[in-house]
Design a protein around this motif. Structure first.
Motif, PDB file in Angstrom:
ATOM      1  N   SER A 155      -4.546  -9.859 -21.272  1.00 33.68           N
ATOM      2  CA  SER A 155      -4.327 -11.251 -20.868  1.00 33.68           C
ATOM      3  C   SER A 155      -3.668 -11.344 -19.493  1.00 33.68           C
ATOM      4  O   SER A 155      -3.910 -12.301 -18.752  1.00 33.68           O
ATOM      5  CB  SER A 155      -3.546 -12.024 -21.936  1.00 33.68           C
ATOM      6  N   ALA A 156      -2.873 -10.337 -19.118  1.00 29.64           N
ATOM      7  CA  ALA A 156      -2.303 -10.337 -17.763  1.00 29.64           C
ATOM      8  C   ALA A 156      -3.422 -10.195 -16.728  1.00 29.64           C
ATOM      9  O   ALA A 156      -3.421 -10.847 -15.684  1.00 29.64           O
ATOM     10  CB  ALA A 156      -1.289  -9.211 -17.605  1.00 29.64           C
ATOM     11  N   GLU A 198      -2.881  -5.999 -25.676  1.00 30.49           N
ATOM     12  CA  GLU A 198      -3.138  -7.441 -25.554  1.00 30.49           C
ATOM     13  C   GLU A 198      -2.505  -8.017 -24.305  1.00 30.49           C
ATOM     14  O   GLU A 198      -3.096  -8.849 -23.614  1.00 30.49           O
ATOM     15  CB  GLU A 198      -2.602  -8.192 -26.782  1.00 30.49           C
ATOM     16  N   ALA A 199      -1.290  -7.552 -24.016  1.00 32.23           N
ATOM     17  CA  ALA A 199      -0.587  -8.030 -22.824  1.00 32.23           C
ATOM     18  C   ALA A 199      -1.363  -7.644 -21.568  1.00 32.23           C
ATOM     19  O   ALA A 199      -1.524  -8.452 -20.643  1.00 32.23           O
ATOM     20  CB  ALA A 199       0.820  -7.451 -22.778  1.00 32.23           C
ATOM     21  N   GLU A 255       0.390  -4.598 -28.949  1.00 29.65           N
ATOM     22  CA  GLU A 255       0.997  -5.658 -28.154  1.00 29.65           C
ATOM     23  C   GLU A 255       0.795  -5.372 -26.661  1.00 29.65           C
ATOM     24  O   GLU A 255       0.484  -6.276 -25.888  1.00 29.65           O
ATOM     25  CB  GLU A 255       2.490  -5.717 -28.498  1.00 29.65           C
ATOM     26  N   GLN A 271       3.410 -10.930 -14.936  1.00 26.45           N
ATOM     27  CA  GLN A 271       2.687 -11.366 -16.125  1.00 26.45           C
ATOM     28  C   GLN A 271       2.951 -10.426 -17.299  1.00 26.45           C
ATOM     29  O   GLN A 271       3.139 -10.859 -18.433  1.00 26.45           O
ATOM     30  CB  GLN A 271       1.178 -11.430 -15.844  1.00 26.45           C
ATOM     31  N   LEU A 272       2.963  -9.119 -17.005  1.00 27.40           N
ATOM     32  CA  LEU A 272       3.224  -8.149 -18.075  1.00 27.40           C
ATOM     33  C   LEU A 272       4.653  -8.270 -18.581  1.00 27.40           C
ATOM     34  O   LEU A 272       4.904  -8.192 -19.784  1.00 27.40           O
ATOM     35  CB  LEU A 272       2.977  -6.723 -17.568  1.00 27.40           C
ATOM     36  N   THR A 325      -5.260 -13.323 -15.800  1.00 29.88           N
ATOM     37  CA  THR A 325      -4.634 -14.317 -14.919  1.00 29.88           C
ATOM     38  C   THR A 325      -5.013 -14.095 -13.455  1.00 29.88           C
ATOM     39  O   THR A 325      -4.760 -14.946 -12.619  1.00 29.88           O
ATOM     40  CB  THR A 325      -3.085 -14.289 -15.023  1.00 29.88           C
ATOM     41  N   GLY A 376       8.906 -11.233 -23.652  1.00 28.34           N
ATOM     42  CA  GLY A 376       9.062 -12.546 -24.248  1.00 28.34           C
ATOM     43  C   GLY A 376       9.814 -13.569 -23.403  1.00 28.34           C
ATOM     44  O   GLY A 376      10.349 -14.537 -23.912  1.00 28.34           O
ATOM     45  N   GLU A 409       6.563 -10.887 -18.603  1.00 22.43           N
ATOM     46  CA  GLU A 409       6.650 -12.083 -19.456  1.00 22.43           C
ATOM     47  C   GLU A 409       6.158 -11.787 -20.863  1.00 22.43           C
ATOM     48  O   GLU A 409       6.771 -12.156 -21.852  1.00 22.43           O
ATOM     49  CB  GLU A 409       5.708 -13.166 -18.915  1.00 22.43           C
ATOM     50  N   ARG A 410       5.006 -11.097 -20.924  1.00 25.23           N
ATOM     51  CA  ARG A 410       4.385 -10.865 -22.221  1.00 25.23           C
ATOM     52  C   ARG A 410       5.120  -9.814 -23.038  1.00 25.23           C
ATOM     53  O   ARG A 410       5.237  -9.928 -24.250  1.00 25.23           O
ATOM     54  CB  ARG A 410       2.924 -10.445 -22.022  1.00 25.23           C
TER      55      ARG A 410
END
Ligand SMILES: [Zn+2]
Lengths: 101, 211
Positions: B149-150, B145-146, B142, B200-201, B153, B207, B203-204
């Motif tokens: 995707s962070a 992936e975070a 997790e 961003q991290l 951005t 949650g 948030e991911r």
């Protein structure tokens, strides 16, 4: 604590930043503004004392600092883990071919 | 998950560059061995593609070999190397969405000696530090992936700037030259990037929906 990129608390006070008045304690918003210099060890001793004191009292700011500081290191570790183990061998043989005929 | 790397030893680089310039191929290979992981990681973080990142690493070290004569101690070798790597990587991205771009092997002879960075290397695992927060923990996949995707951005240039700072350990001064701006502007841009990445991290990994 908010997931936004803003300060942990939205006090909205303090029109003058701590930079303009280093003898005053910092609030949450000012603390966020100082984090860059804090992690780069570029604050004055006095500013640093205020920031450290604030973080002893304010758990959200302490958590925010940890994340702020470790996010780039986490990215670095994440990307270094993506390096193929045999990259070095492939690179050396590629370069040997290209530079030594 | 700790990734430990030795500090980038500028002094040793100078010795190796001097030997390589004098024709000692082993010295050149030692430079490749020393820097290849970081060069690849910076490239991969920018192009986000393994094959292209490897091409960037190849092109970067070829450029280094061809420009060995350009190093006379004015510029730190690693500063130049990572600058070339990031330029090659950004150029690959811009070929997909064509835009003009300058000469990637610009030698920057005026670049002054970079200072070493005080907070660059962490003695412990950044990811577990994040997960060690009492309110919630995230599993390793997790987190990976975070992170990925962070990173997505951020703009291409912001990604390059962040990685040049955190992986290549470039000085604020070198980065200001590289991005043609002032040192205060670089510091404030890095601050904004770190804040964005942190948000961003968070948030991911926790949650929380975006505000
Ligand atoms: Zn606070």
């Amino acid at each position: 604590m908010s997931g936004s990129t803003e300060n942990p608390r939205h006090d909205g006070k303090d029109p003058e930043g701590v930079m303009s008045n280093p003898s005053r304690p910092v609030d949450c918003q000012q603390l966020v503004e100082l984090l860059g210099e804090y992690v780069d060890n570029q604050l004055t001793a006095e500013q640093r004392v205020h920031v450290d004191y604030h973080m002893e009292q304010c758990a959200p700011c302490l958590a925010f600092l940890r994340q702020y500081k470790f996010a780039p290191q986490a990215v670095r570790d994440h990307l270094l883990q993506a390096v193929p183990v045999d990259l070095e061998d492939r690179l050396l043989s590629f370069l040997k071919k290209r530079t030594r005929g | 998950m700790l990734v430990s790397l030795p500090e980038i030893p500028a002094e040793d680089d100078e010795v190796l560059v001097a030997r390589a310039r004098a024709g000692d191929y082993d010295a050149f290979e030692a430079l490749v061995r020393r820097h290849q992981r970081r060069v690849y990681a910076v490239a991969y973080g920018i192009v986000k593609n393994a094959a292209e990142a490897e091409e960037v690493a190849q092109e970067t070290f070829l450029s280094a070999f061809e420009h060995l004569d350009g190093f006379r101690g004015e510029a730190r070798f690693s500063t130049w190397l990572f600058r070339v790597a990031s330029n090659h990587a950004l150029m690959k991205l811009r070929k997909k969405k064509p835009e003009p771009w300058g000469d990637v092997t610009d030698l920057e002879p005026s670049l002054s000696r970079a200072q070493s960075r005080s907070d660059g290397t962490s003695p412990f695992d950044a990811l577990s530090q994040w997960a060690r927060r009492p309110d919630e923990a995230a599993d390793a996949n997790e987190v990976q992936e975070a992170l990925s995707s962070a990173l997505d951005t951020l703009s291409d240039d912001d990604r390059a700037l962040l990685l040049l700072r955190s992986i290549a350990e470039s000085s604020h001064e070198a980065l200001a030259e590289r991005f043609e701006t002032t040192i205060p502007a670089i510091k404030s841009r890095l601050h904004r990037i770190r804040l964005q990445l942190r948000g961003q991290l968070d948030e991911r990994l926790h949650g929380k929906p975006p505000p």
